[in-house]
Design a protein around this motif. Structure first.
Motif, PDB file in Angstrom:
ATOM      1  N   VAL A 151       0.756  -1.423   0.242  1.00  0.00           N
ATOM      2  CA  VAL A 151       0.135   0.244   0.609  1.00  0.00           C
ATOM      3  C   VAL A 151       0.758   1.156   0.307  1.00  0.00           C
ATOM      4  O   VAL A 151       0.522   1.927  -0.508  1.00  0.00           O
ATOM      5  N   ARG A 152       2.173   1.476   0.870  1.00  0.00           N
ATOM      6  CA  ARG A 152       2.963   2.118   0.745  1.00  0.00           C
ATOM      7  C   ARG A 152       3.772   2.469  -0.987  1.00  0.00           C
ATOM      8  O   ARG A 152       3.042   4.033  -1.225  1.00  0.00           O
ATOM      9  N   MET A 153       4.068   1.734  -1.469  1.00  0.00           N
ATOM     10  CA  MET A 153       4.049   1.670  -2.995  1.00  0.00           C
ATOM     11  C   MET A 153       2.443   2.119  -4.216  1.00  0.00           C
ATOM     12  O   MET A 153       3.129   3.256  -5.050  1.00  0.00           O
ATOM     13  N   VAL A 154       1.654   1.892  -3.798  1.00  0.00           N
ATOM     14  CA  VAL A 154       0.636   2.582  -4.238  1.00  0.00           C
ATOM     15  C   VAL A 154       0.325   3.992  -3.502  1.00  0.00           C
ATOM     16  O   VAL A 154       0.122   4.528  -4.666  1.00  0.00           O
ATOM     17  N   ALA A 155       0.373   3.961  -2.531  1.00  0.00           N
ATOM     18  CA  ALA A 155       0.174   6.154  -2.049  1.00  0.00           C
ATOM     19  C   ALA A 155       0.792   6.823  -3.215  1.00  0.00           C
ATOM     20  O   ALA A 155       0.680   7.861  -2.699  1.00  0.00           O
ATOM     21  N   ALA A 156       2.486   6.155  -2.743  1.00  0.00           N
ATOM     22  CA  ALA A 156       3.156   6.760  -3.562  1.00  0.00           C
ATOM     23  C   ALA A 156       3.254   7.721  -4.336  1.00  0.00           C
ATOM     24  O   ALA A 156       3.484   8.243  -5.295  1.00  0.00           O
ATOM     25  N   SER A 157       2.800   6.187  -5.357  1.00  0.00           N
ATOM     26  CA  SER A 157       2.512   6.781  -6.581  1.00  0.00           C
ATOM     27  C   SER A 157       1.746   7.708  -7.336  1.00  0.00           C
ATOM     28  O   SER A 157       1.894   8.098  -8.040  1.00  0.00           O
ATOM     29  N   PHE A 158       0.541   7.275  -6.698  1.00  0.00           N
ATOM     30  CA  PHE A 158      -1.156   7.761  -6.658  1.00  0.00           C
ATOM     31  C   PHE A 158       0.077   9.304  -6.563  1.00  0.00           C
ATOM     32  O   PHE A 158      -0.617  10.847  -7.064  1.00  0.00           O
ATOM     33  N   LEU A 159       0.426  10.329  -5.650  1.00  0.00           N
ATOM     34  CA  LEU A 159       1.329  10.762  -5.632  1.00  0.00           C
ATOM     35  C   LEU A 159       2.235  11.445  -5.965  1.00  0.00           C
ATOM     36  O   LEU A 159       1.955  12.849  -6.559  1.00  0.00           O
ATOM     37  N   THR A 160       2.652  11.402  -6.255  1.00  0.00           N
ATOM     38  CA  THR A 160       4.194  11.658  -7.211  1.00  0.00           C
ATOM     39  C   THR A 160       3.395  11.376  -8.528  1.00  0.00           C
ATOM     40  O   THR A 160       4.059  12.175  -9.084  1.00  0.00           O
ATOM     41  N   LYS A 161       3.199  10.354  -9.726  1.00  0.00           N
ATOM     42  CA  LYS A 161       2.512  10.304 -10.824  1.00  0.00           C
ATOM     43  C   LYS A 161       0.686  10.808 -11.173  1.00  0.00           C
ATOM     44  O   LYS A 161       0.756  11.647 -12.009  1.00  0.00           O
ATOM     45  N   ASN A 162       0.237  10.324 -10.215  1.00  0.00           N
ATOM     46  CA  ASN A 162      -1.355  10.789 -10.254  1.00  0.00           C
ATOM     47  C   ASN A 162      -1.863  12.633 -10.212  1.00  0.00           C
ATOM     48  O   ASN A 162      -2.029  12.214 -11.120  1.00  0.00           O
ATOM     49  N   LEU A 163      -0.637  12.757  -8.967  1.00  0.00           N
ATOM     50  CA  LEU A 163      -0.769  14.058  -8.644  1.00  0.00           C
ATOM     51  C   LEU A 163       0.037  14.487  -9.614  1.00  0.00           C
ATOM     52  O   LEU A 163       0.115  16.053  -8.619  1.00  0.00           O
ATOM     53  N   MET A 164       1.052  14.163  -8.979  1.00  0.00           N
ATOM     54  CA  MET A 164       2.283  14.860  -9.521  1.00  0.00           C
ATOM     55  C   MET A 164       3.223  16.052  -8.451  1.00  0.00           C
ATOM     56  O   MET A 164       3.598  17.278  -8.568  1.00  0.00           O
ATOM     57  N   ILE A 165       3.027  15.204  -7.273  1.00  0.00           N
ATOM     58  CA  ILE A 165       3.071  15.814  -6.226  1.00  0.00           C
ATOM     59  C   ILE A 165       4.391  15.520  -5.938  1.00  0.00           C
ATOM     60  O   ILE A 165       5.107  14.023  -5.971  1.00  0.00           O
TER      61      ILE A 165
END
Length: 450
Positions: free
Chosen positions: A345-359
């Motif tokens: 879940v850490r990987m999924v949450a981190a991917s969402f922030l950096t790639k879907n939100l581009m933060i």
């Protein structure tokens, strides 16, 4: 001669090379812990880590007290505190276990100063399976990809067997003939490591028990059961199928050598589990050779990546677990409540922030640094860089974890999401997955092709 033993991220008695060496001193031991929040090489701890440190120091102090040795607590720059305590106590020897991040430069300066003053100061191995400079490529460099790194580790001589705790530790006398030896200690409670108003750590306290005894118990429980199914079930967040040793390893309440040899001696098929120790080794191998990992990406091409600002509803939704994507929301709420999050879940949450939100990944890494009890100075930024695509072994850089697909694969029953974010399905998604995926891929392609 009296020996000063300086504890750091090694808050245990077993397999502690520096303590074993110090315990041989007939004139006794002075045990020291320094809370250094001032040296620029020492990253200040986050809130959850400070909570854990308090408990771990309590238990270390109790274990030492059973052997008649007080734990001396001092706060300040280690380059000032350690030499001052040596002068105050008249200690002739100083021992510590090595650190492998930027803090090692602090240690080197202290060692040079003490030796120039006639003090026998030495560091010993203790925090890793392999010293970082001993695992080299065929050309003598450091590894940048995990698989060949781990093959080289497995081909190297096996890590030494763990040391048993010293049977006896002599306390330095209070009033020797030459100088006062046992110094006064600061109060752990005065350090303010644990929250009071408000006490936001109740969920962490219900979930975790710091200390060496708890670490041994967790390893025993894991080797008695879940290790046999670890390779097949470790990615299922609703199950207790992992070792849960990461905070104990981070604080050195158990050594990786102990985990390694106990696992191999358990009779279980532990290869997949031990490879996770390998990733921890690889993170520290990278940090040792490349410097602090939280400051900038290892791939300089990502220096110009068009990160979006961490402000507004999207950032707040990620941080609070209200994105409308169940696996992300459940993970972020588990993190806030318990100080941990399942690795998948850490990987999924981190991917969402950096790639879907581009933060920027550094913003997410800082949030995890503040909220994880196992926030590790190498593994935390290393793993964020891996997910963001700018780190070591980050191929394919364009990997984007789809939280909906991940939930169907690893939480098909919905038990994990139902436990932590039961209303997430009713929350409107903050972004469209397909559109933000295409946006991220276009930005990544532009950076990689620049």
């Amino acid at each position: 001669m009296t020996t000063l033993i300086w504890f750091r991220d090694d808050l245990r008695l077993a397999d502690h090379a520096a303590l074993t060496a110090a315990a041989e001193d007939e004139d006794g031991v002075i045990a020291l812990y320094v809370l250094d929040e001032e040296s620029e090489e020492c990253r200040p701890l986050g809130g959850a880590a400070r909570w854990w440190l308090h408990g771990s120091l309590e238990r270390l102090a109790a274990a030492l007290a059973e052997r008649g040795v007080p734990l001396v607590l001092r706060r300040g720059r280690a380059e000032r505190v350690v030499p001052e305590l040596v002068a105050e106590t008249g200690a002739e020897r100083v021992r510590w276990n090595r650190r492998y991040g930027a803090e090692r430069h602090v240690d080197a300066r202290i060692k040079r100063r003490l030796r120039s003053e006639g003090v026998d100061a030495r560091s010993l191995p203790g925090g890793l399976l392999f010293e970082p400079w001993t695992i080299q490529t065929g050309t003598g460099g450091h590894y940048r990809v995990f698989s060949p790194f781990w093959r080289a580790c497995l081909a190297a001589p096996a890590p030494p067997r763990p040391l048993t705790p010293p049977k006896a530790i002599r306390r330095a006398p209070r009033k020797p003939r030459r100088a006062p030896r046992q110094p006064a200690s600061e109060s752990l409670g005065d350090w303010g490591l644990r929250p009071s108003r408000p006490d936001w750590a109740a969920g962490i306290a219900a979930r975790w028990e710091p200390g060496e005894d708890a670490a041994r118990g967790r390893l025993d429980d894991f080797l008695d059961g879940p290790v046999g199914e670890y390779a097949h079930r470790r990615d299922i967040p609703a199950e207790r199928s992992t070792s849960e040793l990461s905070p104990h390893l981070r604080w050195g309440e158990i050594s990786p050598r102990t985990v390694w040899h106990r696992s191999l001696g358990s009779g279980a098929e532990a290869g997949a589990f031990l490879s996770e120790l390998g990733w921890r080794e690889f993170a520290w191998h990278t940090a040792y050779h490349r410097g602090p990992l939280q400051l900038r990406g290892l791939d300089p091409r990502f220096d110009g990546f068009p990160w979006r600002p961490a402000e507004g509803p999207e950032w707040q939704a990620w941080r609070r677990g209200t994105t409308g994507y169940g696996l992300v929301d459940a993970g972020m709420r588990e993190l806030w409540e318990t100080g941990t999050m399942h690795n998948r879940v850490r990987m999924v949450a981190a991917s969402f922030l950096t790639k879907n939100l581009m933060i920027d990944w550094r913003i997410g890494e800082a949030w995890f640094w503040d909220t994880l009890v196992d926030a590790d100075a190498a593994s935390n930024p290393f793993n964020w860089q891996w997910v963001a695509g700018c780190g070591a072994d980050a191929a394919p850089y364009f990997r984007i974890f789809n939280p909906e697909t991940q939930q169907r694969s690893f939480d098909p029953s919905g038990r994990y999401v139902t436990r932590w974010a039961p209303e997430s399905a009713a929350i409107p998604p903050v972004v469209d997955l397909r559109a933000t995926r295409l946006r991220a891929l276009a930005a990544y392609d532009a950076v990689r092709g620049a």
